[in-house]
Design an enzyme around this catalytic site. Sequence first.
Site, PDB file in Angstrom:
ATOM      1  N   THR A  29     -30.208  17.712  26.492  1.00 53.70           N
ATOM      2  CA  THR A  29     -31.572  17.737  26.903  1.00 53.70           C
ATOM      3  C   THR A  29     -31.961  19.577  27.755  1.00 53.70           C
ATOM      4  OG1 THR A  29     -32.060  15.605  26.661  1.00 53.70           O
ATOM      5  CG2 THR A  29     -33.691  17.454  28.341  1.00 53.70           C
ATOM      6  N   GLU A  46     -20.650  21.083  23.728  1.00 50.17           N
ATOM      7  CA  GLU A  46     -19.874  19.976  23.988  1.00 50.17           C
ATOM      8  C   GLU A  46     -18.785  20.054  22.543  1.00 50.17           C
ATOM      9  OE1 GLU A  46     -23.478  18.794  22.878  1.00 50.17           O
ATOM     10  OE2 GLU A  46     -22.999  16.655  22.979  1.00 50.17           O
ATOM     11  N   ASN A  71     -18.644  13.100  22.419  1.00 53.24           N
ATOM     12  CA  ASN A  71     -19.724  11.941  21.759  1.00 53.24           C
ATOM     13  C   ASN A  71     -19.690  10.683  21.050  1.00 53.24           C
ATOM     14  OD1 ASN A  71     -22.696  14.060  22.381  1.00 53.24           O
ATOM     15  ND2 ASN A  71     -20.841  15.334  21.069  1.00 53.24           N
ATOM     16  N   THR A  82     -16.098   4.857  27.381  1.00 45.53           N
ATOM     17  CA  THR A  82     -15.128   4.361  27.007  1.00 45.53           C
ATOM     18  C   THR A  82     -13.482   4.806  28.308  1.00 45.53           C
ATOM     19  OG1 THR A  82     -13.457   5.228  25.541  1.00 45.53           O
ATOM     20  CG2 THR A  82     -14.435   3.443  25.326  1.00 45.53           C
TER      21      THR A  82
END
Lengths: 221, 221
Positions: A8, A94, A216, A221
Amino acid sequence: MIAPNMATMLCFITTDAAIAAEHLRPLLRDCVEHTFNRICIDNDTSTNDMCLCMANGRAGNAPLVPGSDDFVRFGKALREVCLAMAHALVRDGEGAKKFVTIHVEGAKNDGDAVKAARAIAQSQLCKTAFAGEDPNWGRITCAAGYSGAAVEPDKLALWLGDVLVLDRGLPTDYREADAAAHMQEADIRIRLRMGDGPGVCTFWTSDLTHDYVTINADYRT
Amino acid sequence: MIAPNMATMLCFITTDAAIAAEHLRPLLRDCVEHTFNRICIDNDTSTNDMCLCMANGRAGNAPLVPGSDDFVRFGKALREVCLAMAHALVRDGEGAKKFVTIHVEGAKNDGDAVKAARAIAQSQLCKTAFAGEDPNWGRITCAAGYSGAAVEPDKLALWLGDVLVLDRGLPTDYREADAAAHMQEADIRIRLRMGDGPGVCTFWTSDLTHDYVTINADYRT
């Protein structure tokens, strides 16, 4: 936000300048169009991306109006601010390890230049090639080809950094080591000439890395 | 091909049936539209993707003509062949570990359903979530939201497998473990209801994995 994992972008710009909303609005829209709307990490537009600019007039200047020198200067400064933040977004993408500038020129019109540049910036094949530091001109020209923009194949030229790898639609006698050396830099420059039209566009993107997938895919995990 | 690393789909179909080109052509186009043009691995359309069907008439049948039962049966068989090959392409996608079926219904029209389904199928955020086996409904509905298709938020419903996770635009009281269990299967089914319109579309895609990046970034090392 409808899910906390979603990228965002919220941008708030404040200025002391006195400028009426009716003049600031088109100025900001134009700035956003050429900065925030010219970057891409992963094509996933957030449903709440937003850019606001608030002007409180406390600078005490006479309200800025289109046509004046001050209005032009203010516009340039606003664009500079937007561009700096848009670039920071790309560098912060990212898993991004590369900052890629894509300049398209010679397109039929600006709209076509944007189409081609955006297609390259969004292409997973181009972005993995950037990650792999491979001077893969085939993937770049292919993305421009499927973008929907008009291409003049016999006028196509492509530079990776300063290395001209394609001219008049054909590979030049460039040394691949030179092109590869540029791809190894953190900042990659791609320049594509699509023909001899007036259309231009500059677009910025990142590479697609293993870290992108880790961030992503494996976030729980 | 303009570079040997580029994904390329070439499809050749042969049949002994007697059928005039003028009737076979629209039939094949319709089959391709609902099969090959409804799959996506990485959005990178090759400039030479192609599907040909050649009919030599050696079956000795009376030429198939629209409106006849045999024409309908031939059309169904052709569609089945195209669909089987399209699915095989997805399962064979670079690094793919998941086969994802996206069914969109209740859209304003079929065009809107295709837009939403394609956006989900192309979304890197959705595809990494598939790889991570996370029932991330936010990413799926977000992609439908930015697709350009009309969405009726208060009528939105989403199933992951048989688990209804969203109804009337709000999360249901589903157990996340049930949705997660479905995401762990090799074949994932996503069903999105966008409103109460007549538009439907089924689309197929793969997940975006570390192996995809390895195959497309590190192919020269």
